[in-house]
Enzyme design. Structure first.
Site, short mmCIF file in Angstrom:
data_model
loop_
_atom_site.label_atom_id
_atom_site.label_comp_id
_atom_site.label_asym_id
_atom_site.label_seq_id
_atom_site.Cartn_x
_atom_site.Cartn_y
_atom_site.Cartn_z
N ASP A 1 0.83 -1.20 0.00
CA ASP A 1 0.00 0.00 0.00
C ASP A 1 0.87 1.26 0.00
OD1 ASP A 1 -2.25 1.53 0.05
OD2 ASP A 1 -2.88 0.97 2.08
N ASN B 1 -10.69 -2.98 -6.40
CA ASN B 1 -9.89 -1.98 -7.14
C ASN B 1 -10.49 -1.59 -8.49
OD1 ASN B 1 -6.67 -3.16 -5.88
ND2 ASN B 1 -7.89 -1.42 -5.22
#
Ligand code: FPP
Length: 236
Positions: A12, A60
């Protein structure tokens, strides 16, 4: 030092890495992809057996069309690079997640890379692409329901192993350690079944800046944990 057999990583912070440098988000993903390649080689040299990376989640797809398409192109590049440089790489690789929603050329490249790397002897790398734990468990439940409907197993025979064996991670030991970069402290639908007893480690490092030294810090922290798996460690 006790090295876990399997480490899972939520990569991330690519976007924030780029933002800090006033670069487009895509540059963060590109740096992230380069870092992924480097870290895999470093982990192989370390002697780790398995490593799983969260590259693209079932959620996503909600990102802008441009970002999704850029990430898919990056994946194509990544796979092409693996096809071209197969001889220089020692690791094995496979992919977890629902491949059926990915473009056909990407699916073909994934199958090819998996096959080309299958005889390698190094670390086994698992890349999560269009992966979501709830989706994975739902697909496993559907498989079991089909087997029950076909009379192949009866409901009373269903055990935890029946489920484990129908997940995308079938045959892979559960990760003992989960690392998430960039300061976020969430699971984000990643390996929820497999991480039931894992130790979690969070670092503020953004993914493109995360190095093998940072991974070793996580392993040190892991070594200091008292893992009881729900039992008690008796004082001797
Ligand atoms: C999270 O950062 C990262 C992703 C959603 C993509 C992860 C992908 C890579 C590391 C490289 C690509 C890998 C392959 C195999 C092609 P973010 O964008 O959420 O960062 P932010 O939270 O700072 O915005």
């Amino acid at each position: 030092m006790n090295l876990p057999e399997h480490i899972a990583i939520i990569m991330d912070g690519n976007g924030r890495w780029a933002k800090k440098r006033l670069l487009p988000r895509m540059m963060g993903h590109r740096k992230g992809s380069e870092n992924l390649k480097k870290l895999i080689n470093d982990c192989d040299a370390l002697g780790l057996k398995h490593i799983t990376f969260y590259a693209f989640s079932t959620e996503n797809w909600k990102r802008s069309e441009e970002e999704v398409s850029n990430l898919m192109d990056l994946l194509r590049e990544y796979l092409n690079d693996h096809i071209k440089n197969e001889k220089d790489n020692n690791f094995k690789i496979d992919f977890i997640g629902d491949m059926s929603r990915l473009a056909p050329d990407i699916q073909e490249k994934m199958l090819l890379v998996k096959e080309l790397y299958s005889s390698h002897k190094g670390i086994f790398v698992h890349i999560a692409m269009n992966y979501g734990s709830r989706d994975e468990i739902t697909r496993a439940v559907r498989k079991i329901a089909d087997e029950v409907a076909a009379g192949e197993i009866s409901p009373s025979e269903i055990t935890e192993k029946t489920i484990t064996d129908r997940l995308d991670t079938q045959g892979v030991p559960d990760p003992e350690l989960l690392i998430r970069t960039s300061g976020e402290q969430r699971l984000s639908n990643f390996l929820m079944w497999q991480l039931a007893y894992s130790e979690f480690y969070f670092t503020d490092k953004l993914w493109p800046d995360f190095r093998i030294e940072d991974l070793m810090k996580a392993v040190e922290s892991f070594n200091g944990r008292d893992r009881r798996f729900g039992g008690r460690n008796e004082v001797k």
